[in-house]
Design an enzyme around this catalytic site. Structure first.
Site, PDB file in Angstrom:
ATOM      1  N   CYS A 280     -11.531   3.862  -3.454  1.00 27.08           N
ATOM      2  CA  CYS A 280     -11.080   4.916  -2.538  1.00 27.08           C
ATOM      3  C   CYS A 280     -11.238   6.322  -3.091  1.00 27.08           C
ATOM      4  O   CYS A 280     -11.674   7.233  -2.374  1.00 27.08           O
ATOM      5  CB  CYS A 280      -9.647   4.656  -2.091  1.00 27.08           C
ATOM      6  SG  CYS A 280      -8.397   4.796  -3.397  1.00 27.08           S
ATOM      7  N   HIS A 338      -3.636   5.308  -2.173  1.00 25.93           N
ATOM      8  CA  HIS A 338      -4.899   5.376  -1.444  1.00 25.93           C
ATOM      9  C   HIS A 338      -5.290   6.842  -1.325  1.00 25.93           C
ATOM     10  O   HIS A 338      -4.438   7.710  -1.117  1.00 25.93           O
ATOM     11  CB  HIS A 338      -4.775   4.738  -0.055  1.00 25.93           C
ATOM     12  CG  HIS A 338      -6.053   4.777   0.728  1.00 25.93           C
ATOM     13  ND1 HIS A 338      -7.230   4.279   0.231  1.00 25.93           N
ATOM     14  CD2 HIS A 338      -6.349   5.284   1.955  1.00 25.93           C
ATOM     15  CE1 HIS A 338      -8.193   4.455   1.120  1.00 25.93           C
ATOM     16  NE2 HIS A 338      -7.684   5.072   2.168  1.00 25.93           N
ATOM     17  N   ASP A 361     -11.319   9.855   6.218  1.00 25.79           N
ATOM     18  CA  ASP A 361     -11.268   8.807   5.196  1.00 25.79           C
ATOM     19  C   ASP A 361     -12.568   8.007   5.227  1.00 25.79           C
ATOM     20  O   ASP A 361     -12.906   7.390   6.238  1.00 25.79           O
ATOM     21  CB  ASP A 361     -10.071   7.889   5.467  1.00 25.79           C
ATOM     22  CG  ASP A 361      -9.796   6.921   4.316  1.00 25.79           C
ATOM     23  OD1 ASP A 361     -10.628   6.832   3.396  1.00 25.79           O
ATOM     24  OD2 ASP A 361      -8.744   6.262   4.340  1.00 25.79           O
ATOM     25  N   ASN A 401       3.930   5.362   7.309  1.00 25.14           N
ATOM     26  CA  ASN A 401       5.195   5.070   7.998  1.00 25.14           C
ATOM     27  C   ASN A 401       5.536   3.593   8.166  1.00 25.14           C
ATOM     28  O   ASN A 401       6.669   3.276   8.542  1.00 25.14           O
ATOM     29  CB  ASN A 401       5.185   5.696   9.398  1.00 25.14           C
ATOM     30  CG  ASN A 401       5.419   7.189   9.362  1.00 25.14           C
ATOM     31  OD1 ASN A 401       6.445   7.663   8.885  1.00 25.14           O
ATOM     32  ND2 ASN A 401       4.457   7.945   9.855  1.00 25.14           N
ATOM     33  N   GLU A 440       0.639  19.326  -5.834  1.00 20.86           N
ATOM     34  CA  GLU A 440       1.453  19.779  -4.713  1.00 20.86           C
ATOM     35  C   GLU A 440       1.831  18.579  -3.853  1.00 20.86           C
ATOM     36  O   GLU A 440       0.966  17.802  -3.447  1.00 20.86           O
ATOM     37  CB  GLU A 440       0.697  20.803  -3.862  1.00 20.86           C
ATOM     38  CG  GLU A 440       1.497  21.319  -2.682  1.00 20.86           C
ATOM     39  CD  GLU A 440       0.744  22.327  -1.839  1.00 20.86           C
ATOM     40  OE1 GLU A 440       1.337  22.852  -0.871  1.00 20.86           O
ATOM     41  OE2 GLU A 440      -0.446  22.588  -2.124  1.00 20.86           O
ATOM     42  N   GLU A 455      12.897  11.775  12.346  1.00 20.95           N
ATOM     43  CA  GLU A 455      12.133  10.566  12.070  1.00 20.95           C
ATOM     44  C   GLU A 455      12.465   9.478  13.089  1.00 20.95           C
ATOM     45  O   GLU A 455      11.560   8.780  13.583  1.00 20.95           O
ATOM     46  CB  GLU A 455      12.428  10.058  10.659  1.00 20.95           C
ATOM     47  CG  GLU A 455      11.620   8.813  10.294  1.00 20.95           C
ATOM     48  CD  GLU A 455      12.161   8.108   9.075  1.00 20.95           C
ATOM     49  OE1 GLU A 455      11.363   7.849   8.161  1.00 20.95           O
ATOM     50  OE2 GLU A 455      13.368   7.792   9.044  1.00 20.95           O
ATOM     51  N   LYS A 480      14.912  -2.428 -14.062  1.00 19.97           N
ATOM     52  CA  LYS A 480      14.792  -1.069 -14.566  1.00 19.97           C
ATOM     53  C   LYS A 480      13.823  -1.033 -15.736  1.00 19.97           C
ATOM     54  O   LYS A 480      13.881  -1.883 -16.633  1.00 19.97           O
ATOM     55  CB  LYS A 480      16.163  -0.545 -15.002  1.00 19.97           C
ATOM     56  CG  LYS A 480      17.169  -0.440 -13.851  1.00 19.97           C
ATOM     57  CD  LYS A 480      18.512   0.110 -14.318  1.00 19.97           C
ATOM     58  CE  LYS A 480      19.486   0.212 -13.150  1.00 19.97           C
ATOM     59  NZ  LYS A 480      20.807   0.748 -13.580  1.00 19.97           N
ATOM     60  N   ASP A 583       6.963  -2.723  -8.994  1.00 17.18           N
ATOM     61  CA  ASP A 583       5.606  -2.524  -9.512  1.00 17.18           C
ATOM     62  C   ASP A 583       5.624  -1.402 -10.532  1.00 17.18           C
ATOM     63  O   ASP A 583       6.220  -0.339 -10.304  1.00 17.18           O
ATOM     64  CB  ASP A 583       4.637  -2.155  -8.381  1.00 17.18           C
ATOM     65  CG  ASP A 583       4.428  -3.305  -7.413  1.00 17.18           C
ATOM     66  OD1 ASP A 583       4.528  -4.465  -7.849  1.00 17.18           O
ATOM     67  OD2 ASP A 583       4.162  -3.044  -6.220  1.00 17.18           O
TER      68      ASP A 583
END
Length: 690
Positions: A280, A338, A361, A401, A440, A455, A480, A583
């Site tokens: 990607c 991605h 993309d 989302n 940013e 939302e 953790k 992960d």
């Protein structure tokens, strides 16, 4: 006559000076070439013509003609005849005579801000005779400096970053261990422009209907969509072939690329055969090169925990057995990250308010209009949940989302919902900060704050039903890990089980660690297993320390050194069974790069020192270093250096001779037997020697 550039003989009648250097400097294309005319639409340029037999403006009534594309026609705008007028017209092709003498005609020509982008021929002709003098050829690009161009960008700082900057930063890793790597876009190398135009000419739709498709090159939306399709090789002679698992022996491992130039040149040299291989971030970086080269403001954007929703239901279901193996059952996935692009343009095809940044993309994921491409999709439309707008808004909306639901499957066929987390898709959407070497976070441009009323309204509009979390349980488990962790070092994990009840609990704890690729795929083998029965007092926590040494995890399937940690805790009351998943990613050692010269000059050798610490308790062997940098280095030299002792500091000195002045960036890549793709960069200001 003073000239700027070389005279080009036009038959026996006249000579022309296209003033390459002066025009290209004014059009900000001087970095591409001083030997041919490369201009931006909606902006004027100057040329002069000397007539060997003299010129009388009273009797020699002349006009200019510009032609582009196959089978050019005046009525379609691919051929334009331009009479000389008293003043230039900013809205259309126009021309004025700036000065005239007995032998010399000097003229200023301005192109339309909506002209077709691409290769043109320029001629001078009598307006009453069928006589024409071919003056030469030029290339016309989009113009972010022109208010009438649909890619106009008002900020000079942004234009310098998103059009003129030949290097950039790409972010990768995970949302809690964000890494960065520099990329050499190199859009101003002279041959890159021709390669980008060849890309447009090789698009399947263009090959089928060249005249019709050529006319669409006046629209940035159509050009960006074509580039999105042609940077990948699915269904066409695109630039890059994607591959997400080994072997890569018949090509280049995607992590080895540090710039677009070598990829684009290889594609051209091979007669447009796909270059192997890309993933990607490589697709996005090459797309950025092509679009910036053509004049469309473009930046590279990374979405962490990025959903790939294949069925459009906005839910990503993952199924695991009690050994922690991903057992399939869904084509959906969540990638560690991605990478895509954003392009700046007006969207005349959408309702007002959806201009600006658009997602494009080139990674081949899903088809759009029977082609593997995506976008341009308005970022504002994604945030507003306007999913009916062109192009591919629902797919991009899901990437930031969608809900992720993890299921634990038992041998008897029953399953347990591990968690429902609407917060774990679309994190830390990142791009290089304009004018600075900093990250940013632009997540707020794509979505409203998690859990906000805005939302909820967007989810309602998009018909997302927020799944209810599991009922409260008396047990809770979490994983953790202290980060950052470097490859070769031991990973320390704390498995914390909390007993929320007023009774003592006797539980069985299961733990697995597996290797995970960045696209979400988990290897079948297990790095480490742990199983233990424990007792937890009432209203207490129990912490179990675990360690994963290099001897445990060893070599990873890709350059991201990803692990998936899974734990499953059983109680005598099955309704209290709990599970958690995390992960993590390990990091390459950091490079320190410093210039040994006080200053860098064009044509003089520069010496740099590259150093890093070997993170392994083993020696590093078969060590090589590759350097790259537009205007600094040619042909990506590969330098072998000595083995590095365990945990020792390695220092390597190399030299190169800069070719161009200005602010440049040196990119370094180091490979050894135990660690690959160790990358770093150094910004260098190159001066002209007085």
């Amino acid at each position: 006559m003073a000239t700027d550039g070389k005279f080009a003989s036009i038959g026996e009648k006249c000579q022309v000076d296209l003033q390459y250097a002066a025009n290209n400097k004014a059009h900000r294309t001087i970095e591409i070439s001083e030997k041919r005319l490369i201009i931006r639409r909606g902006q004027s340029f100057n040329i002069s013509v000397i007539f060997k037999d003299g010129f009388n403006p009273e009797t020699e009534r002349m006009e200019v003609a510009v032609v582009t594309g196959p089978d050019p026609k005046v009525k379609e705008g691919s051929k334009t005849v331009i009479p000389f007028t008293e003043e230039l017209n900013e809205r259309r092709w126009s021309a004025v005579i700036s000065s005239v003498s007995k032998n010399e005609l000097c003229m200023t020509i301005s192109s339309s801000p909506r002209a077709i982008v691409g290769r043109y021929s320029l001629s001078l002709q009598h307006d009453y005779k069928d006589i024409s003098y071919l003056l030469g050829n030029f290339v016309l690009l989009f113009n972010p400096w022109c208010a009438g161009d649909e890619v106009y960008l008002s900020s000079d700082v942004q234009r310098k970053e998103y059009v003129l900057n030949e290097t950039g930063t790409i972010y990768y890793g995970g949302s809690d261990y964000i890494c960065e790597r520099d990329w050499n876009f190199g859009q101003f190398e002279e041959d890159i422009l021709d390669i980008c135009l060849n890309l447009l000419d090789n698009a399947p739709k263009y090959l089928r209907k060249p005249r019709h498709q050529h006319l669409k090159r006046r629209f940035s939306v159509q050009v960006a969509r074509t580039v999105s399709a042609m940077v990948n090789s699915a269904y066409d002679k695109g630039i890059l072939q994607g591959r997400w698992s080994s072997p890569y022996t018949d090509g280049v491992y995607p992590g080895k690329w540090s710039g677009s130039i070598a990829i684009l040149r290889q594609w051209q040299k091979s007669n447009f055969q796909p270059v192997r291989y890309g993933q990607c971030w490589v697709f996005a970086a090459v797309t950025c090169t092509v679009l910036r080269c053509l004049g469309i403001p473009t930046r590279v954007v990374t979405n962490f925990d990025s959903a790939h929703d294949t069925d459009g239901n906005l839910t990503i279901d993952n199924y695991f057995n009690v050994e922690g193996d991903d057992i399939g059952g869904s084509a959906d996935s969540v990638w560690n990250f991605h990478v895509w692009n954003e392009c700046w343009m007006v969207r005349n095809d959408l309702d007002p308010g959806y201009d600006g940044w658009q997602v494009v993309d080139a990674t081949p994921q899903e088809e759009s209009d029977d082609t593997f491409c995506c976008g341009p999709a308005s970022v504002k439309a994604i945030k507003d949940g306007e999913l009916e707008y062109n192009y591919d808004a629902p797919f991009v909306f899901a990437e930031v989302n969608a809900q992720r639901v993890n299921w634990l499957m038992f041998a008897d066929g029953t399953k347990m919902k591990m968690d429902v987390d609407v917060l774990n898709v679309g994190h830390c959407v990142s791009t290089k900060k304009c004018g600075k070497d900093e990250r940013e976070d632009i997540t707020h441009l794509y979505k409203y704050p998690d859990g906000s009323t805005e939302e909820a309204e967007i989810f309602k509009k998009a018909k997302i039903v927020i799944a209810a979390p599991p009922p409260p349980k008396t047990l809770k488990v979490s994983l953790k890990v202290n980060q950052p962790i470097y490859i070769g070092q031991t990973v320390s994990v704390s498995l914390v089980i909390s007993n929320k009840s007023s009774e003592e609990k006797v539980c069985t704890v299961n733990f697995w660690a597996k290797k995970r690729k960045y696209d979400g795929c988990v290897e079948k083998g297990t790095i480490k297993k742990f199983k233990k029965e424990i007792t937890i007092p009432a209203v207490k926590d129990k912490s179990i320390p675990l360690e994963l040494s290099y001897q445990d995890y060893g070599i990873f399937p890709d350059m991201y050194y990803g692990m998936r940690l899974i734990t499953y805790v059983t109680d005598k009351s099955p309704e209290n069974n709990v599970a958690a998943m995390k992960d993590i990613g390990l990091l390459n050692p950091a490079l320190t790069i410093k210039m040994l010269n006080y200053h860098a000059y064009v044509g003089e050798k520069v010496h740099v020192e590259i150093s890093f610490t070997n993170p392994f308790a083993l020696p590093l062997k078969k060590c090589f270093m590759t350097i790259e940098g537009n205007g600094l280095v040619e042909n990506q030299p590969r330098v072998k250096f000595d083995d590095v002792k365990p945990n020792a500091l390695a220092k390597v000195v190399c030299d190169f001779t800069p070719k161009k002045p200005g602010q440049r960036k040196l990119l370094v890549d180091i490979d050894c037997d135990l660690v690959q793709n160790v990358k770093g960069s150094l910004r260098i200001e190159v001066q002209k020697k007085n």
